[in-house]
Design a protein around this motif. Structure first.
Motif, PDB file in Angstrom:
ATOM      1  N   SER A 199      15.016 -41.714  46.005  1.00 29.33           N
ATOM      2  CA  SER A 199      15.511 -43.323  46.419  1.00 29.33           C
ATOM      3  C   SER A 199      15.415 -43.457  47.971  1.00 29.33           C
ATOM      4  CB  SER A 199      16.806 -42.882  46.030  1.00 29.33           C
ATOM      5  OG  SER A 199      17.868 -42.290  47.032  1.00 29.33           O
ATOM      6  N   ASP A 229       7.903 -57.940  44.728  1.00 29.30           N
ATOM      7  CA  ASP A 229       8.700 -57.999  43.552  1.00 29.30           C
ATOM      8  C   ASP A 229       9.440 -58.915  43.392  1.00 29.30           C
ATOM      9  OD1 ASP A 229      10.017 -55.608  41.813  1.00 29.30           O
ATOM     10  OD2 ASP A 229      11.481 -56.966  42.264  1.00 29.30           O
ATOM     11  N   ASP A 246      16.391 -48.957  45.864  1.00 28.41           N
ATOM     12  CA  ASP A 246      15.470 -48.772  45.545  1.00 28.41           C
ATOM     13  C   ASP A 246      14.841 -47.391  44.917  1.00 28.41           C
ATOM     14  OD1 ASP A 246      12.723 -49.604  44.512  1.00 28.41           O
ATOM     15  OD2 ASP A 246      11.889 -49.789  46.569  1.00 28.41           O
ATOM     16  N   TRP A 271      15.491 -50.014  40.247  1.00 30.27           N
ATOM     17  CA  TRP A 271      16.429 -50.654  41.193  1.00 30.27           C
ATOM     18  C   TRP A 271      17.880 -50.230  40.664  1.00 30.27           C
ATOM     19  CZ3 TRP A 271      16.755 -52.323  45.986  1.00 30.27           C
ATOM     20  CH2 TRP A 271      17.847 -52.958  46.340  1.00 30.27           C
ATOM     21  N   SER A 272      18.453 -49.631  41.496  1.00 26.79           N
ATOM     22  CA  SER A 272      20.057 -49.333  40.885  1.00 26.79           C
ATOM     23  C   SER A 272      21.045 -50.076  41.569  1.00 26.79           C
ATOM     24  CB  SER A 272      20.379 -47.898  41.316  1.00 26.79           C
ATOM     25  OG  SER A 272      21.526 -47.365  41.103  1.00 26.79           O
ATOM     26  N   SER A 273      21.786 -50.864  40.554  1.00 23.87           N
ATOM     27  CA  SER A 273      22.692 -51.757  41.136  1.00 23.87           C
ATOM     28  C   SER A 273      24.178 -51.401  40.681  1.00 23.87           C
ATOM     29  CB  SER A 273      22.353 -53.148  40.484  1.00 23.87           C
ATOM     30  OG  SER A 273      22.469 -53.108  38.995  1.00 23.87           O
ATOM     31  N   ASP A 321      12.585 -51.972  37.295  1.00 27.20           N
ATOM     32  CA  ASP A 321      11.900 -53.351  38.121  1.00 27.20           C
ATOM     33  C   ASP A 321      11.168 -54.259  37.169  1.00 27.20           C
ATOM     34  OD1 ASP A 321      13.353 -52.636  40.322  1.00 27.20           O
ATOM     35  OD2 ASP A 321      11.377 -52.244  41.578  1.00 27.20           O
ATOM     36  N   ASP A 336       9.418 -47.576  38.511  1.00 27.79           N
ATOM     37  CA  ASP A 336       9.698 -48.385  39.668  1.00 27.79           C
ATOM     38  C   ASP A 336      11.253 -48.831  39.529  1.00 27.79           C
ATOM     39  OD1 ASP A 336      10.178 -49.558  41.928  1.00 27.79           O
ATOM     40  OD2 ASP A 336       8.344 -51.023  41.801  1.00 27.79           O
ATOM     41  N   GLU A 373      13.638 -56.556  44.571  1.00 25.60           N
ATOM     42  CA  GLU A 373      14.465 -55.357  44.320  1.00 25.60           C
ATOM     43  C   GLU A 373      13.419 -54.119  44.675  1.00 25.60           C
ATOM     44  OE1 GLU A 373      15.391 -55.503  40.191  1.00 25.60           O
ATOM     45  OE2 GLU A 373      17.441 -56.800  40.718  1.00 25.60           O
ATOM     46  N   ASP A 374      12.930 -54.128  45.811  1.00 22.43           N
ATOM     47  CA  ASP A 374      12.138 -53.200  46.325  1.00 22.43           C
ATOM     48  C   ASP A 374      12.313 -53.071  47.858  1.00 22.43           C
ATOM     49  OD1 ASP A 374      10.619 -52.251  44.168  1.00 22.43           O
ATOM     50  OD2 ASP A 374       9.020 -53.555  44.519  1.00 22.43           O
ATOM     51  N   TYR A 375      12.533 -51.684  48.345  1.00 18.22           N
ATOM     52  CA  TYR A 375      12.775 -51.665  49.805  1.00 18.22           C
ATOM     53  C   TYR A 375      11.429 -52.006  50.594  1.00 18.22           C
ATOM     54  CZ  TYR A 375      14.158 -49.212  54.282  1.00 18.22           C
ATOM     55  OH  TYR A 375      14.186 -49.168  55.278  1.00 18.22           O
TER      56      TYR A 375
END
Length: 143
Positions: free
Chosen positions: A56, A119, A65, A81-83, A91, A79, A123-125
């Motif tokens: 992460s 993205d 991300d 994304w943690s919400s 993703d 790939d 939702e990507d760093y």
């Protein structure tokens, strides 16, 4: 979950940065580096069948991300994304270009990711060249 720190990407490019974690389970391999030629992040991962390895870009489980490597089938790279606290969502766009191989029950992944991605859900760093040090974490499921 294993936490590790990574240096700023400004110094990574100049120093030919290479990160290897020696605390992985026996036989597992993880190498993350900035590829100066491709101007992208490069990941080399080796894990046994029926396991996974994930990293992460940050800590915690909310608004983070992630990427996961799975030792199943021909090898999967997701790939994420943690919400929330639970299994992260995949993703809408996979920003990892990978070559996978399987040999004697071991999965090898060579993947590249741009520092800045496109993205559609944002939702990507997004890595910059003037970042401060950042915390990252890894987790692995062993058999």
């Amino acid at each position: 979950m294993k936490l590790f720190q990574i240096a700023s990407f400004a110094s990574l490019a100049q120093a030919g940065f290479n990160f290897v974690d020696e605390d992985l389970p026996t036989g597992w391999e993880f190498n993350m580096e900035f590829d100066n030629t491709a101007a992208r992040l490069k990941f080399d991962v080796k894990i046994p069948a029926d396991t996974y390895f994930a990293i992460s870009y940050g800590t915690g489980m909310i608004g983070v991300d992630m990427v996961s490597f799975h030792g199943r089938g021909s090898g999967d790279v997701n790939d994420l994304w943690s919400s929330f606290y639970g299994e992260p969502d995949i993703d809408a766009q996979n920003d990892y270009e990978c070559t996978n191989s399987v040999s004697d029950g071991w999965y090898s992944f060579e993947c590249y990711r741009d520092l800045q991605t496109t993205d559609p859900n944002e939702e990507d760093y997004q890595f910059t060249v003037c970042e401060q040090n950042m915390e990252m974490a890894w987790v692995g499921l062993t058999t």
